[in-house]
Design a protein around this motif. Sequence first.
Motif: not given
Length: 204
Positions: A40-43, A45
Amino acid sequence: MSQIEVKVPDIGDFKDVEIIEVLVKPGDTVRAEQSLITVESDKASMEIPSSAAGVVRALKVKLGDKVNQGSVILTLDSAAAPANPGKRPAATSATPAIPPIIARAADKPAASAAAPAAAASPAPTEAPSSQSQERLEVRVPDIGDFKEVEVIEILVKPGESVHKEQSLITVESDKASMEIPSPGDGVLVEMRTKIGDKVSQGSV
């Protein structure tokens, strides 16, 4: 049997993404394209699939680890074909033959949106082979006089298979609401909009 290192493939602009789920354990038998971990990134998953079939020999990562392209996920005991490190993971590994789609709003009334959406963002007319995946940005097509319309509903999420003319988002102006369709088939890699965003023609 040969031992294979399964690594994180090309994941685009994602760097130092956190592992939020480990889907296999040592001793498990995995298939090619079976999901191994979820990152998962801040944008968004996404699930990272296995590039080969075999039996998990050792996990090289754990929950909370940060990984990048080339990071070793695990080792496999396998007599299958060697891993293909160049393959880009689809956010969902169930349909590897479908090109990944970066989901972006395509604003248009549900009844008549399909034609402009297709015109706004050219898409292949035939299903591409697994050897020729490409990334397609889905943009808001011509929606007439509507500008800065608000996204009120997200109908898909990263990892889902999307079909041509399937609704992606619902937008609303002061006059009406409408669903925005996809111009082609694919697997959604990344959402670029969220509920409450304002979009116009050409927005990704």
